[in-house]
Every structure is written in structure tokens, then in C-alpha cells.
Write a protein that holds these residues in place. Structure first.
Motif, mmCIF file in Angstrom:
data_model
loop_
_atom_site.group_PDB
_atom_site.id
_atom_site.type_symbol
_atom_site.label_atom_id
_atom_site.label_comp_id
_atom_site.label_asym_id
_atom_site.label_seq_id
_atom_site.Cartn_x
_atom_site.Cartn_y
_atom_site.Cartn_z
ATOM 1 N N CYS A 112 0.798 -1.228 0.000
ATOM 2 C CA CYS A 112 0.000 0.000 0.000
ATOM 3 C C CYS A 112 0.828 1.275 0.000
ATOM 4 O O CYS A 112 0.331 2.325 -0.439
ATOM 5 N N LEU A 132 -0.505 -0.439 -4.459
ATOM 6 C CA LEU A 132 -1.903 -0.043 -4.474
ATOM 7 C C LEU A 132 -2.058 1.330 -5.118
ATOM 8 O O LEU A 132 -1.478 2.311 -4.658
ATOM 9 N N PHE A 183 -1.369 7.306 3.667
ATOM 10 C CA PHE A 183 -2.334 6.223 3.513
ATOM 11 C C PHE A 183 -3.437 6.313 4.564
ATOM 12 O O PHE A 183 -4.594 5.979 4.295
ATOM 13 N N ALA A 222 -9.445 4.000 -2.324
ATOM 14 C CA ALA A 222 -8.384 3.017 -2.124
ATOM 15 C C ALA A 222 -8.894 1.604 -2.364
ATOM 16 O O ALA A 222 -8.216 0.769 -2.974
ATOM 17 N N ASP A 237 -1.096 2.419 9.168
ATOM 18 C CA ASP A 237 -1.144 1.908 7.801
ATOM 19 C C ASP A 237 -1.580 0.452 7.759
ATOM 20 O O ASP A 237 -2.219 0.017 6.793
ATOM 21 N N ALA A 278 -4.831 -0.794 5.835
ATOM 22 C CA ALA A 278 -4.769 -1.914 4.890
ATOM 23 C C ALA A 278 -5.870 -2.925 5.196
ATOM 24 O O ALA A 278 -6.500 -3.481 4.281
#
Length: 296
Positions: free
Chosen positions: A33, A80, A111, A119, A148, A152
Motif C-alpha cells: 500500500c 496499491l 495512507f 483506495a 497503515d 490496509a
């Protein structure tokens, strides 16, 4: 398919499983990511890459991830939304509660700030293209609280649901329902045993403050919640080689890594998971031993 937050996360948590299935000829897709721009740099001569200096760590870690994937035999590794779309959010550390966002002024493209639907759509497109039977990501706490990792988990969870919805974003490909979803898990018993071995070896600084007999609830998963334990000891060396590909993040000459080499199969050859979607197929010992168990 594995959805991880930063380069090196995939190797530390799931490297043996990745190498095992790559060697078997199964399709293995890694989706990372962020580039890991805020990671701590452990190589003094590369300290200039830090985000508050040249800000070149992310670009450097692209090469590290490529080398790690070569060591694991994985040929399909993606970012990503494309390389550098989302930036590492950084973290603050609290030994009592785990990781948290480092500061309120993290970059706009961090992120942690990502629009969840946007996303998730990036991942929906990959899921519908690759059509994985199994997807692996983190639990709702991100393993140890890193923002993060938490993000995710959110993105992967939402993307799996959206990808299976035939009426959703038909421009992103034909709907695909991932049969099984797993969350990575750190076995409490194995973590305690590893810490005891470290302390017995004379290492009192690695994971300083973590007591083998103390509260590890922010870091470990009670064994009773772990559905699946994959033993892939024959791929422990490949996992260790992949870890060596990340010198900015992992001290290969430190006491922990030295001990890990001596205990390689014990520490690195076994990986644990929690079933989050689908059904675990337990073996005679009551534990599932294969992520693909029960899938035709």
C-alpha cells in the motif's frame, strides 16, 4: 493475494507461505500500500534517505522489495493505486498500547488519510483481474496498531465485499468472490517462547520492555483464536534471504537476527492466521494447516 502496508511487512509476516506457494507453482500476488517512506533507517551511510533529509527512502525500498520477492520466488508484486500513490503515514510507539499515528500534520497523501472507497476501488480492480481464492491481510488492529496496517485491513475488507458485488463498478471487471480471507496473527505462546529464548541467550535489548511473562495483548493473538498454522520450515532460509534484502529496516548483524539464524525454522518457518471469511478446515489436531484447505 496478500495486502500489506509497507515493503518488508510481507516477508516478516508471510514470507514462508509466499515462498511455499510460489514454489508450488501457485499464483502469488503481493499488493503493497505504501513505499514505506517513514521507516527507520538502520544503515548509517543511507541516513540521508530519511524523510526529513533527502526523502529518498521510498524509492530505495522499491529495490529492496524487488530483491525480497526474487528471494521468495514471487513474480507479481504491485503497489496499491500505482507506485507512490499513498505515502507511509509514520507512527508513534507506545510499549503499552502499540503504534499510533505519529502526528496530526502527516502528508495529505498519507495512507491513513486515504479515501476508503477510492483506495478500495484500486484493490477491487486487482482482485477482479487476478481472481484470488485466498486473500491475506491484517486484523482490525493492524497486528500492533500501526495506522497503515489498520488502513490496509479496512481497504482489503471493503474491497473483498465490493469485488463480489456484481452491480458495483462493472468498469473494474467481472465480479469475483474471494473464497477465504485470513488475518495474520502473532501466536502468543510462540512470541513468549521466542522472547524467553532471546533473554536466555543474553539479549536484553532486543524488544526491550517486552516481558515474556507480561502483558502482550497489544502484540500477540491468544492461541485459541488462531485457526490456521502453516509450517513451511523448508522455506525458512528463503524467508531469511528475503529479510536480508531489507538492510535499511532489518539489522542482519544484530543479536536477534543472529539468534534467528540459529533457530530459523522455529522462528521463521511457521506462520499463523485467523480465518476471517470462509471456513477453516481443521486437521486431526484441531488446527487448519493449509490456507487453501476446502477450496476445490
Amino acid at each position: 493475494m496478500l495486502v500489506h502496508a509497507h515493503p518488508d511487512d510481507e516477508t516478516i509476516g508471510t514470507g514462508a507461505v509466499m515462498a511455499q506457494h510460489a514454489a508450488a507453482g501457485d499464483g502469488v500476488t503481493l499488493v503493497t500500500c505504501t513505499l514505506g517512506e517513514e521507516g527507520e533507517i538502520l544503515v548509517p551511510e543511507l541516513a540521508h534517505l530519511a524523510s526529513d533529509r533527502d526523502d529518498g527512502l521510498g524509492a530505495h525500498r522499491i529495490g529492496e522489495r524487488d530483491a525480497a520477492m526474487k528471494a521468495l520466488g514471487v513474480t507479481d508484486a504491485r503497489w496499491l493505486g500505482g507506485e507512490g500513490r499513498y505515502r507511509d503515514s509514520g507512527m508513534a510507539w507506545d510499549e503499552a498500547t502499540g503504534a499510533a499515528t505519529a502526528a496530526p500534520d502527516i502528508p495529505a497523501n498519507a495512507f491513513w488519510h486515504a479515501d476508503l472507497r477510492e483506495a478500495a476501488d484500486h484493490l477491487v480492480a486487482i482482485i477482479r483481474e487476478v481472481r484470488p481464492q485466498v486473500l491475506v491481510t491484517y486484523d482490525q488492529f493492524g497486528g500492533y496498531g500501526h495506522p497503515d496496517h489498520v488502513q490496509a485491513h479496512r481497504v482489503a475488507t471493503y474491497a473483498v465485499a465490493l469485488a463480489a458485488t456484481a452491480s458495483y463498478r462493472t468498469d473494474l471487471g467481472e465480479a469475483w468472490d474471494v473464497a477465504k480471507v485470513y488475518w495474520t496473527a502473532q501466536s502468543e505462546s510462540r512470541l513468549r517462547e521466542g522472547l524467553r529464548r532471546l533473554r536466555a541467550s543474553g539479549d536484553t535489548t532486543t524488544f526491550e520492555g517486552m516481558d515474556p511473562d507480561g502483558d502482550l495483548s497489544w502484540m500477540a493473538t491468544p492461541d485459541a483464536l488462531i485457526s490456521t498454522v502453516v509450517t513451511a520450515e523448508e522455506f525458512a532460509d528463503a524467508k531469511l534471504d528475503a529479510m536480508r534484502a531489507y538492510p535499511t529496516q532489518i539489522q542482519v548483524d544484530g543479536p536477534f537476527f543472529a539468534l534467528s539464524n540459529n533457530l530459523g525454522a522455529f522462528i521463521w518457518g511457521t506462520e499463523c492466521f485467523r480465518i476471517a471469511k470462509g471456513a477453516a478446515v481443521a486437521g486431526p489436531d484441531g488446527v487448519e494447516r493449509d490456507l487453501f484447505a476446502g477450496i476445490d
